[in-house]
Design a protein around this motif. Sequence first.
Motif, short mmCIF file in Angstrom:
data_model
loop_
_atom_site.label_atom_id
_atom_site.label_comp_id
_atom_site.label_asym_id
_atom_site.label_seq_id
_atom_site.Cartn_x
_atom_site.Cartn_y
_atom_site.Cartn_z
N ARG A 198 2.92 1.31 -4.77
CA ARG A 198 2.41 2.65 -4.08
C ARG A 198 3.50 2.50 -2.62
O ARG A 198 2.95 1.13 -2.29
CB ARG A 198 1.18 2.24 -4.37
N GLU A 199 3.37 3.12 -2.24
CA GLU A 199 3.62 3.23 -0.29
C GLU A 199 3.18 4.68 0.06
O GLU A 199 2.91 5.82 -0.01
CB GLU A 199 5.29 3.24 -0.52
N ILE A 200 2.61 4.08 1.42
CA ILE A 200 2.40 4.95 2.61
C ILE A 200 3.30 5.94 2.99
O ILE A 200 3.57 5.15 4.07
CB ILE A 200 1.13 4.40 3.55
N LEU A 201 3.69 6.73 3.44
CA LEU A 201 4.44 7.34 4.39
C LEU A 201 3.97 8.05 5.44
O LEU A 201 2.72 9.25 5.07
CB LEU A 201 5.68 8.43 3.46
N ALA A 231 -0.80 -1.39 0.93
CA ALA A 231 0.44 -0.47 0.84
C ALA A 231 1.55 -0.85 1.99
O ALA A 231 1.20 -0.64 3.34
CB ALA A 231 0.28 0.93 0.47
N PRO A 232 3.03 -1.09 1.45
CA PRO A 232 3.77 -0.80 3.10
C PRO A 232 3.50 0.41 3.54
O PRO A 232 3.37 1.19 2.55
CB PRO A 232 5.13 -0.78 1.94
N LEU A 233 3.65 0.57 4.45
CA LEU A 233 4.17 1.79 5.03
C LEU A 233 5.24 2.28 6.08
O LEU A 233 5.85 1.58 6.56
CB LEU A 233 3.41 1.41 6.94
N VAL A 234 5.53 3.50 4.73
CA VAL A 234 7.28 3.78 5.52
C VAL A 234 6.95 4.75 7.07
O VAL A 234 6.06 5.96 6.89
CB VAL A 234 7.40 4.31 3.72
N ALA A 235 8.10 4.81 7.72
CA ALA A 235 7.91 5.44 9.01
C ALA A 235 8.92 5.75 9.49
O ALA A 235 10.03 5.12 9.22
CB ALA A 235 6.78 5.50 10.39
N HIS A 236 9.49 6.82 10.04
CA HIS A 236 11.15 7.01 10.90
C HIS A 236 10.21 6.46 12.56
O HIS A 236 9.74 6.98 13.04
CB HIS A 236 10.84 8.73 10.94
N ASN A 237 12.08 5.51 13.02
CA ASN A 237 11.69 4.95 13.82
C ASN A 237 10.17 3.66 13.88
O ASN A 237 9.55 4.32 14.94
CB ASN A 237 11.56 5.96 15.26
#
Length: 247
Positions: free
Chosen positions: A2-5, A89-95
């Motif tokens: 599970r990941e959170i964008l 969950a890991p948090l995925v973001a752009h920059n």
Amino acid sequence: MREILFDTETTGVFPDHADEKLRDRVVEIGCVEVFNLERTGREFHAYINPERDVPEEVVRVHGLRGDFLRTQRRFAEIVGEFIEFVGDAPLVAHNASFDRGFINAELRRCLLTELPEDRFVDTLALARKKFPGASCSLDALARRFQLDRYGFDLASRKGPGGHGALVDSRILAEVYLHLKGGREQRLAFEADEVAAADAGMLQPIEFVRRAPRPIPLGPRGSAEEAEAHAAFIAKLGEKAIWLKTGS
């Protein structure tokens, strides 16, 4: 896994400005849940009252004006829902450093524990490694991966208010899927799926040799055709491959 964008929209770029009145605040949060590189359909979204003005140049980016935001809840009023949604969950973001800085600044104001740096995944860094020297903005990646094929209106993002935290998170989810090779991965079955679905097809193939005919077949050509064939072979000379085969 599970990941959170996620993505944030803000009043500017200085969450830790020396002058408290000039410190920029989060005005919108958008989150998209992904499990094993596939969107689950679960999302979190909130507009937030920044308790300060919103500069006009920033309004031109996300379209969120102060009169609208003043009717929304403050960060302290939505933070519980946000933390519950993202879980561990890991948090995925752009920059990611930008969004991490703003989220942690808001958490500090609420006297809550900040999110550690090692919990964040930066898609900008992933893209720069995959496409060195190329533009790796979220919009550039969306065009590179032709996300308009999936219903995203990429042209509208060039106009005033074309960006939003939730739509950016949805775009980011597709970009992340491409960066991680998810589109290609989904074209192949997992090993156990292959074993279950194609067990019969994976059995060894056995070839059974036919028994020779009890009476060989006779020639199919006429006597005239046989003579014409012999005359043709004679013209090929003594080294003709046909003569070596004994046929």
